[in-house]
Design a protein around this motif. Structure first.
Motif, PDB file in Angstrom:
ATOM      1  N   UNK A  23       0.801  -1.334  -0.045  1.00 23.12           N
ATOM      2  CA  UNK A  23      -0.157  -0.024   0.052  1.00 23.12           C
ATOM      3  C   UNK A  23       0.653   1.308  -0.091  1.00 23.12           C
ATOM      4  N   UNK A  24       1.974   1.139   0.558  1.00 26.54           N
ATOM      5  CA  UNK A  24       2.765   2.460   0.639  1.00 26.54           C
ATOM      6  C   UNK A  24       3.960   2.319  -0.605  1.00 26.54           C
ATOM      7  N   UNK A  25       3.620   1.457  -1.502  1.00 25.15           N
ATOM      8  CA  UNK A  25       4.565   1.367  -2.471  1.00 25.15           C
ATOM      9  C   UNK A  25       6.126   0.955  -2.338  1.00 25.15           C
ATOM     10  N   UNK A  26       6.498   0.589  -0.970  1.00 27.58           N
ATOM     11  CA  UNK A  26       7.731   0.425  -0.542  1.00 27.58           C
ATOM     12  C   UNK A  26       8.347  -0.920  -1.041  1.00 27.58           C
ATOM     13  N   UNK A  27       7.113  -1.790  -1.132  1.00 23.61           N
ATOM     14  CA  UNK A  27       7.666  -3.184  -1.379  1.00 23.61           C
ATOM     15  C   UNK A  27       6.910  -3.825  -2.610  1.00 23.61           C
ATOM     16  N   UNK A  28       7.685  -4.776  -3.385  1.00 20.55           N
ATOM     17  CA  UNK A  28       6.828  -5.325  -4.453  1.00 20.55           C
ATOM     18  C   UNK A  28       6.947  -7.002  -4.180  1.00 20.55           C
ATOM     19  N   UNK A  61      -1.438 -10.382  -2.612  1.00 17.47           N
ATOM     20  CA  UNK A  61      -1.956  -9.313  -2.260  1.00 17.47           C
ATOM     21  C   UNK A  61      -1.610  -8.697  -0.940  1.00 17.47           C
ATOM     22  N   UNK A  62      -1.299  -7.595  -0.556  1.00 16.51           N
ATOM     23  CA  UNK A  62      -0.978  -7.086   0.672  1.00 16.51           C
ATOM     24  C   UNK A  62      -2.413  -6.662   1.391  1.00 16.51           C
ATOM     25  N   UNK A  63      -2.289  -6.767   2.918  1.00 16.11           N
ATOM     26  CA  UNK A  63      -3.566  -6.314   3.495  1.00 16.11           C
ATOM     27  C   UNK A  63      -3.394  -4.722   3.381  1.00 16.11           C
ATOM     28  N   UNK A  66      -0.644  -3.061   4.996  1.00 14.25           N
ATOM     29  CA  UNK A  66       0.775  -3.671   4.392  1.00 14.25           C
ATOM     30  C   UNK A  66       1.466  -4.721   5.369  1.00 14.25           C
ATOM     31  N   UNK A  67       0.747  -4.884   6.512  1.00 12.79           N
ATOM     32  CA  UNK A  67       1.553  -5.918   7.483  1.00 12.79           C
ATOM     33  C   UNK A  67       1.483  -7.363   7.055  1.00 12.79           C
TER      34      UNK A  67
END
Length: 71
Positions: A23-28, A61-63, A66-67
């Motif tokens: 969600x914060x675009x920090x990880x793929x 899919x991320x929650x 993002x956790x």
């Protein structure tokens, strides 16, 4: 335009069936046909997680916060 913005070293997308940004675009995160799930840090290109389950994997899919990552 159209140039490389970042390169992720030591990671592979062979057989990838889906990819998603946190969600914060920090990880793929992406999953592969062989059941591998990988997570990479976008800023550094460093692989943060690699799980080889051998079980069938579905697109990740991320929650919302993002956790968690669901495959």
């Amino acid at each position: 335009m159209g140039g490389v913005l970042a390169a992720m070293r030591g990671v592979g997308f062979d057989g990838a069936i889906g990819a998603t940004f946190s969600p914060d675009s920090s990880r793929l995160a992406w999953t592969s046909r062989d059941g591998t799930v990988e997570v990479c840090d976008i800023a550094t290109g460093v692989q943060r997680l690699r799980v080889v389950s051998g079980a069938r994997a579905f697109p990740a899919v991320f929650s919302a916060d993002g956790t968690l990552l669901l495959t």
